[in-house]
Design an enzyme around this catalytic site. Structure first.
Site, short mmCIF file in Angstrom:
data_model
loop_
_atom_site.label_atom_id
_atom_site.label_comp_id
_atom_site.label_asym_id
_atom_site.label_seq_id
_atom_site.Cartn_x
_atom_site.Cartn_y
_atom_site.Cartn_z
N PRO A 1 0.84 -1.21 0.00
CA PRO A 1 0.00 0.00 0.00
C PRO A 1 0.87 1.25 0.00
CG PRO A 1 -0.01 -1.05 2.17
CD PRO A 1 0.83 -1.92 1.29
N ASP B 1 5.71 2.57 2.14
CA ASP B 1 4.90 1.38 2.38
C ASP B 1 4.11 1.64 3.67
OD1 ASP B 1 3.85 -1.05 3.13
OD2 ASP B 1 5.68 -2.20 2.67
N HIS B 2 2.81 1.78 3.54
CA HIS B 2 2.02 2.20 4.70
C HIS B 2 1.96 1.12 5.78
CE1 HIS B 2 -0.40 4.86 6.92
NE2 HIS B 2 -1.07 5.42 5.93
N ARG B 3 2.38 -0.09 5.45
CA ARG B 3 2.43 -1.13 6.49
C ARG B 3 3.58 -0.85 7.46
NH1 ARG B 3 3.12 -6.15 2.68
NH2 ARG B 3 4.74 -4.71 2.00
N VAL B 4 4.56 -0.08 6.98
CA VAL B 4 5.76 0.17 7.77
C VAL B 4 5.79 1.61 8.27
CG1 VAL B 4 8.28 0.12 7.70
CG2 VAL B 4 6.98 -1.51 6.34
#
Lengths: 465, 424
Positions: free
Chosen positions: B222, B394-397
């Site tokens: 994402p 990376d929106h997960r990070v």
């Protein structure tokens, strides 16, 4: 003076030495093994094996005494201790011959006599005209250990004895005082008590089997006390001397001095390395705390000279010696299958009733290391198989790492504990966690189910509790 | 003494085969460890294959132009008199053994250059053919909890099994999860021009990889984007001053951005991070990927340990890597292991763009051109130099504010560029 040349020469044919000799021969080495006594060493002749034979007698006798419980009536029960000793000798003899047979089969030269080093890889066997020189490319020392004694308690072999004497004497005293509540003291307490001897166990430390987990010691204390074995922990022996009414032992415990009297005293205060007369000093072989110092390859400080077993230090156990023997033989032959022996994974077994077996860290040791700990326990009282056997005593205790589930330690007291511990040994070698033990289907009903349940317990998922 | 079976190295997670381009040694040639044996084309780049063992190149098992599966033997190096029939027995079709080598035999390849870690923790160059990781339950558990990518480890247990001590040794090195063999960062960047007529042009292996990995990234990572405008007046002036110094490597805008990124990543390690399923891996060293356009694709050579390098070192090494990337002379480990990538399209007069993240990196910085434009300052209009930076995260990070703080630091470093020189 005769002279022979081999690839490998060993001194001592106990479980360390004979296993190393066989492994080396399998790997193609020309092997000679020097033995002054009978092949098999202390373990086969004066230790593990004959005591196990006697303990079996004790167990059978106890079962007969409990026959009523099973609705069986026994009349005129007699037990001849001399017969028990003779049976134990037959078992030892048979195994000793078995070792000799294995030597022949593997083309290992057995040289009888006392061996001592005359060079890093050269031995002299015997003295005088019969002396013989054995030369080799490498030498493994495996002379083992012998019972330690206390200076103030002179051994006479009749009234004040060691375990070696106990295995020869065909009569039992009326009362026996055992100094030392380690594995040896505890096993003899069990044997003699079963044969009706009034046994008192003395221990300088504060509990029976001091190396075991405290909970295990507590359970064994209860069991022994119930059987009428007197336990005096935290008691130091000051002196012992045979007198007209028995051996008088002066002890000190809880700040008080006291005199105890018994027909016989058995000294079981540990064992020390048999290094005298081996010629270590002349070669400058490094020692450590009275034991020969070795590295992870079982090599001593002198090139070409290796040492294994009790000689190199605790734990003084046959299976540790065997593993070290295999390791040394493979190092010398240049084919290393066996990794350095991991002393943290050596199982510890005491064959009294109930049996005690353990592996790895006790709960207290694990906590002292600051590890997050989860404990799982399962009492045999809740085991169908144990109840059916009439052996509801004891439990399995698992010490697991609180986060990873690593098996840090396993502690078992109860029927067949010494057989049950193997599962945890395999688990530790494979680095299984309690999760894998818990996922392993165990046959029902078996005593081994207790290990499964204790593992589940460490995970907070025990079923039968 | 030793017989060395040279096998096709695995240079990335995705690599399954490599094409043998050219042998640089003939059968019978003397080979020293470290000499270049052959050139290999992988999906990422052309790689020079170094010899690991010394001896004579006794047998070439694979002719140029052949596609060879990873782990298959391609040649045998041994002493002239050594019996190599045993080593020949396993032919090119078989995967290379992963278990411990037998006594006197080393099974090893080296894609160039010195090994980087102790043997026990060397990245596993050849996982077992089935892809199954041979590891103890405890090792797996420890790896999961400490965020170690277990597949990059080499096991020291029986049969190469990964055991607890391997994880501990890896962690003890303080390496943390910055695995050496990693998917090569590839950039989308300049799409190649397409001809007017339909032409069926077969995909090069590089193009295949770009297609697959970029699609994968866009589909699974994402992305979000943050853009800032940086006042480059001082940086521009500093660069001109530096480039007047004799005997110093020329410094480009990219070099300034690389140095500033390294410092900013050092200050914001949470940006120098990867998403790893169960955990986020924070990389303690900064390895910067530099996107380099090629005629038929692009490649991202990696400038290692930028956090510990001075501006002039970065400038010198970046130039060297870029040139060798264009002439396809990169070594295998020079295209792997980036923790963050910088892509500059400023030289193409692109003012601003957003780049696709190269997994497993957590972010990528897209650098636009430095443009002169009217700027309002203190009620006056004057001409200033401005550059736009776009960070893809990376929106997960990374969350928006985290990325923004990183960009603030980066902006400040570039706007007060003496900081780039002060902190080496």
């Amino acid at each position: 003076m005769a002279e022979e040349q081999y690839d490998l020469a060993l001194v001592g044919s106990g479980p360390g030495g004979y296993v190393a000799a066989i492994r080396a021969a399998q790997l193609g080495l020309g092997v000679a093994i020097v033995e002054e006594d009978r092949p098999g060493g202390v373990c086969l002749n004066w230790g593990c094996i004959p005591t196990k034979a006697l303990l079996r007698n004790a167990e059978i006798l106890s079962l007969f005494r409990r026959a009523e419980e099973f609705g069986i009536t026994v009349q005129g029960l007699t037990a001849d201790y001399a017969q028990a000793i003779r049976r134990s000798r037959r078992v030892a003899d048979r195994l000793s011959k078995g070792v000799e047979f294995l030597f022949k089969k593997n083309k290992i030269t057995l040289i009888r006599g006392r061996g001592s080093l005359i060079g890093p890889t050269a031995l002299q066997v015997g003295n005088g005209a019969e002396a013989q020189t054995v030369k080799a490319k490498a030498v493994i020392l495996a002379t083992g250990s012998e019972p330690k004694s206390l200076p103030s308690v002179p051994i006479d072999g009749q009234r004040i004895i060691t375990s070696n004497d106990a295995l020869r004497l065909e009569t039992t005293p009326k009362s026996l005082l055992i100094i030392g509540a380690g594995a040896v003291g505890v096993e003899f307490a069990d044997i003699y008590a079963a044969y009706g001897v009034q046994v008192t166990l003395l221990e300088a430390l504060d509990r029976i089997l001091p190396v075991e987990d405290e909970e295990i010691s507590t359970l064994l204390t209860k069991s022994f006390t119930k059987r009428g074995i007197a336990l005096r922990m935290g008691t130091k022996v000051l002196s012992a001397a045979p007198g007209p009414t028995g051996v008088v032992v002066e002890v000190e415990g809880g700040g008080k001095k006291e005199k105890l009297t018994a027909d016989q005293v058995l000294v079981a205060v540990g064992r020390g390395a048999k290094i005298k007369g081996l010629g270590l000093e002349a070669l400058g072989v490094a020692l450590n705390n009275g034991f020969v110092k070795v590295d992870g390859r079982q090599a001593t400080s002198v090139p070409g000279l290796y040492a294994i077993g009790d000689l190199v230090g605790p734990p003084l156990l046959a299976h540790k010696a065997m593993a070290e023997g295999v390791r040394a033989a493979e190092v010398i032959a240049g084919e290393e299958h066996h990794p350095p022996v991991d002393l943290a994974s050596v199982p510890n077994c005491t064959y009294c009733q109930p049996q005690v077996a353990s592996l790895g860290l006790t709960e207290a040791q694990a906590r002292a290391k600051g590890l997050p700990v989860k404990i799982g326990r399962f009492p045999f009282q809740a085991s169908g198989k144990a109840l059916a056997l009439g052996e509801p005593e004891g439990m399995v205790k698992v010490v697991a790492h609180g986060e990873t589930g690593e098996i840090l330690g396993a502690h078992i007291i109860g029927a067949e504990a010494t057989e049950l511990i193997a599962e945890f040994g395999l688990g530790k070698t494979l680095e299984a966690t309690v999760e894998e033990l818990a996922l392993t289907m165990h046959a029902h009903p078996t005593l081994a189910e207790a290990s499964l349940e204790a593992s589940l317990g460490a995970l907070g998922r025990a079923i039968h509790l | 003494m030793a017989i060395t079976r040279v096998v096709m190295p695995k240079l990335s997670d995705a690599m399954e085969t490599g094409k043998l381009l050219k042998w640089l040694k003939k059968e019978g040639d003397r080979v020293e460890g470290g000499e270049i044996l052959a050139e290999i084309e992988t999906d990422k780049a052309d790689i020079e294959l170094e010899a690991f063992g010394s001896g004579v190149l006794r047998k070439i098992l694979v002719s140029p132009g052949t596609d060879v599966p990873v782990g298959a033997a391609i040649a045998v190096i041994a002493d002239p008199t050594e019996d190599i029939s045993g080593a020949l027995g396993s032919t090119a079709a078989k995967p290379a053994p992963t278990a411990e080598p037998k006594t006197g035999e080393t099974v090893s390849i080296s894609p160039s250059s010195a090994s980087q870690t102790a043997p026990a923790v060397e990245p596993e160059a050849e996982p077992t053919p089935t892809g199954r990781v041979r590891a103890s339950p405890l090792a797996k558990r420890l790896a999961r909890e400490s965020g170690v990518e277990i597949t990059v480890l080499k096991g020291s247990g029986p049969g190469g099994r990964i055991v607890r001590r391997d994880i501990e040794a890896y962690l003890a090195q303080g390496k943390r999860p910055a695995p050496v063999v990693r998917p090569v960062p590839l950039r989308p960047a300049a799409a190649t021009a397409v001809g007017p007529e339909v032409e069926d042009r077969p995909l090069s292996s590089m193009r295949k990889t770009i297609a697959r990995r970029m699609a994968e990234s866009k589909a699974t990572v994402p992305h979000f984007y943050l853009t800032v405008e940086v006042k480059m007046d001082h940086a521009w002036g500093l660069r001109e001053q530096l480039n007047r110094l004799e005997g110093q490597p020329k410094v480009s805008v990219t070099d300034l951005v690389l140095k500033a990124s390294a410092l900013a990543l050092h200050a914001h390690p949470e940006i120098n991070a990867s998403f790893a399923g169960e955990s986020i891996k924070i990389h303690r060293r900064v390895h910067l990927g530099i996107a380099v356009a090629l005629d038929d694709g692009l490649i991202t050579p990696v400038l290692r340990e930028c956090d510990a390098k001075s501006l002039s070192e970065i400038a010198g090494e970046a130039r060297d890597l870029t040139e060798r990337a264009r002439t396809r002379k990169l070594k295998a480990q020079e295209i792997t292991g980036a923790t963050f990538t910088v892509s500059n399209l400023g030289m193409y007069d692109i003012e601003e763009f957003s780049a696709i993240i190269n997994p497993p990196e957590g972010a990528i910085l897209a650098v636009g051109s430095v443009v002169e434009q009217p700027v309002a300052e203190g009620g006056q209009i004057r001409i200033g130099r401005r550059m736009r930076l776009t960070l893809s995260c990376d929106h997960r990070v990374i969350d928006g504010a985290m990325g923004a703080r990183f960009l603030q630091t980066l902006t400040r470093l570039l706007e007060e560029p003496l900081r780039l020189i002060l902190s080496s």
